[in-house]
Structures are given as C-alpha cells and as structure tokens.
Design a protein around this motif. Sequence first.
Motif, mmCIF file in Angstrom:
data_model
loop_
_atom_site.group_PDB
_atom_site.id
_atom_site.type_symbol
_atom_site.label_atom_id
_atom_site.label_comp_id
_atom_site.label_asym_id
_atom_site.label_seq_id
_atom_site.Cartn_x
_atom_site.Cartn_y
_atom_site.Cartn_z
ATOM 1 N N ARG A 204 48.404 -56.852 78.616
ATOM 2 C CA ARG A 204 47.751 -55.575 78.320
ATOM 3 C C ARG A 204 48.377 -54.929 77.092
ATOM 4 O O ARG A 204 49.350 -55.420 76.546
ATOM 5 C CB ARG A 204 47.902 -54.624 79.517
ATOM 6 C CG ARG A 204 47.340 -55.159 80.816
ATOM 7 C CD ARG A 204 45.850 -55.063 80.859
ATOM 8 N NE ARG A 204 45.427 -54.090 81.815
ATOM 9 C CZ ARG A 204 44.323 -54.185 82.551
ATOM 10 N NH1 ARG A 204 43.532 -55.230 82.444
ATOM 11 N NH2 ARG A 204 43.992 -53.246 83.391
ATOM 12 N N ASP A 222 42.049 -53.220 87.359
ATOM 13 C CA ASP A 222 40.659 -53.454 86.958
ATOM 14 C C ASP A 222 39.824 -53.310 88.223
ATOM 15 O O ASP A 222 40.332 -53.587 89.316
ATOM 16 C CB ASP A 222 40.472 -54.906 86.466
ATOM 17 C CG ASP A 222 40.785 -55.067 84.983
ATOM 18 O OD1 ASP A 222 41.264 -54.110 84.359
ATOM 19 O OD2 ASP A 222 40.557 -56.188 84.464
ATOM 20 N N GLU A 231 34.071 -57.943 85.404
ATOM 21 C CA GLU A 231 34.860 -56.701 85.305
ATOM 22 C C GLU A 231 33.991 -55.459 85.119
ATOM 23 O O GLU A 231 33.115 -55.429 84.265
ATOM 24 C CB GLU A 231 35.814 -56.852 84.111
ATOM 25 C CG GLU A 231 36.688 -55.638 83.873
ATOM 26 C CD GLU A 231 37.471 -55.756 82.566
ATOM 27 O OE1 GLU A 231 38.017 -56.836 82.268
ATOM 28 O OE2 GLU A 231 37.526 -54.730 81.849
ATOM 29 N N SER A 234 38.694 -50.966 83.490
ATOM 30 C CA SER A 234 40.140 -51.164 83.358
ATOM 31 C C SER A 234 40.790 -49.788 83.265
ATOM 32 O O SER A 234 40.225 -48.867 82.665
ATOM 33 C CB SER A 234 40.492 -51.927 82.089
ATOM 34 O OG SER A 234 40.122 -53.271 82.191
HETATM 35 MG MG MG Z 1 39.502 -54.658 80.664
#
Ligand code: MG
Length: 308
Positions: A204, A222, A231, A234
């Motif tokens: 990240r 997430d 996804e 986040s």
């Molecule tokens: Mg993400």
Amino acid sequence: MIDTDKYIQQLASPRLPLAISIQTKLITLIREFLVESGFQELLPVIISPITDPLTDYRVRGEVECYGFKYQITKSMIFHKQLALRTVPKIFCFSPNVRIETPDRKNSGRHLIEFVQLDLEVRQASRQEIIELGEKLFSRVINGIKKEAASELKMLKRKLPSFRPPFERISYQQAVETYGEDFEMKLSEKLAGPAWLVDFPLEHREFYDRQDEKKPGLLVDMDLIYPEGFGEALSGGEREYQPDKIRKRIQEKGIDLRTYELYLRLADRGLYPSAGFGFGLERLTRYVCGFEDIAEARLFAKKPGVYGL
Ligand code: MG
Ligand code: AMP
C-alpha cells in the motif's frame, strides 16, 4: 479516431437509462445516509500540486497553469486529511483520473476516469469505519432493491441482502487460500460482501497507518463484493505523525522533496483519522449486474482506448 456512429448508438442503448436511474437513486441513498450520520459534503478538487502517489501508476496526469504544474486528482486522500482541520466528518463525490495500464482494458472493473465516494472521519478507528461501511452498504443495497425494483426487474438482476457484520478475512489468509492474485477468486466464492484486512506495508501507499501491535502490517481494509465483482473499496487508518510519514516515504524509496508541500502542511498538525473510498461506477456495475463497467456510466473511458 473516435467512432461517432458507436457513440450515437451507445447513447440509445436501452440499458443505459436504467443504469443512470439506478445510479441517481444510489447517489441519493448514499448522500441521505451520510448527511443523517453527521457528515458534510465537500466539493471535489480536480487539480492540485499534490495528489495520491499510487506508485504503481507510472503516468502522472499533469496540467500547467500560469507556469505552475498541477497534478490531476488520482484521489483526494491528502485533501481529506487537511479538510479534517475544518470539519470532523467529510465526504465527497470525487472525480479521479488514473492512467491505468492498457492490459486492464477488458478487466470489466477499470476506467481511466471514474468517480469515487471518498470519506474520512477525524479521530476514527478502522473498526468504527468498518461499522460505518457496513451500515452504509446495507442501507444502500437494501434500499436500492426497493427504490429501483422496476429497473432491477428489467435488468433481470437479483441482489443478495447485505447484513452486518460482514465476513472478515486477513490478507494472509486470502493469499494462503487463493494465492497472490486472490481478488477475483475470493470474490467468486463469496455469498455476501467481505472485508479484507491487514495488508502488508509494501502493498500500500505511505499514508496507511502501520499497526503498532503487528509491525509490517497496516490498519487498513478493502471491501470485496460477492459474485465475482471484485474490490468495492479501500481504506484504513492514516499515518498522521510527520516523522512516521517521512520514514514511510523514505522506505518507499521516494525522495522527500516530492512531498515537501504535504510534509510542511503535516508539520503543522494532522488529526488521526480513518476513512475509505469506493468507486461509484463499480457500485452501479455491481447493482446492475453488468459484466463491463463501461455500461455503468456515459462517456466511459477504458484503459488504452481513446474516448469521449
Ligand atoms: Mg484498492
Ligand atoms: P483505491 O484507493 O486505489 O483502492 O481506489 C478506491 C476505489 O476506487 C476502489 O476500491 C474502486 O472501487 C475504485 N477504483 C479504483 N480504481 C478504479 C478504476 N480504474 N476504475 C474504476 N474504479 C476504480
């Protein structure tokens, strides 16, 4: 060359008015929930000297005005941190431009211009933001089933119910079960939404806060949609102490001078905070049950393709 015939045909697609109607209702449900929960809405920032590094995106979108270089917003992360000096709970429907690599053209999930619902809360913990996310997504998904019943019927889309608490899986568990490239495999297996937590630091950006009790892991998350949609969002707790931010920037191999302005502002004091951002087109795609995110908005621009 832009194919005008294709665009005129697309404007007349029978599914687009349904998607736009659903998206209008989604935006209303999101806004209602957040305003009721004490959030204030910020107007988006489109150009600024600072934006999210997103180090895996090699191309920087830039514009020059009066001899100064501005970057086009990839996310409003730094502005969210700064805005918390003014108000304690904020959200924004924020346009992001990310020049994704062309191999993502047919992922079904990537556009190079999209809108993110970005929110941040002063002094919040990850747990509080997870609970807020669970309430928000349950309210929005369960709400849209009622409010857009006729559009969903026309699209032949049956949505599952979202009921908190959502399942929770650590990054490590996901890798052990599905391998490094777990996002889609995990999403296909899920019957309901699930949180992925505790990403390793190197996966990240420098602004996600490291867990003091689990060095090398972040206090982040997430949300993964079920049914193979991948996804949804986040987020996490943010690093707010200037010395730690500097250390994290250096650990990424980034020259501190790149973030000089942000660091000078951070030296004046940032609040501890947590928040998240989710893509509106991805939410619309999920709710409509579309394979291709390009169906979830007008003027969609896919990676590697010249668009309107
Ligand atoms: Mg993400
Ligand atoms: P990130 O912080 O990079 O995970 O971005 C926040 C959210 O924005 C993601 O969880 C997605 O919902 C959405 N998003 C990110 N990149 C894209 C993209 N290229 N196209 C559409 N939505 C995106």
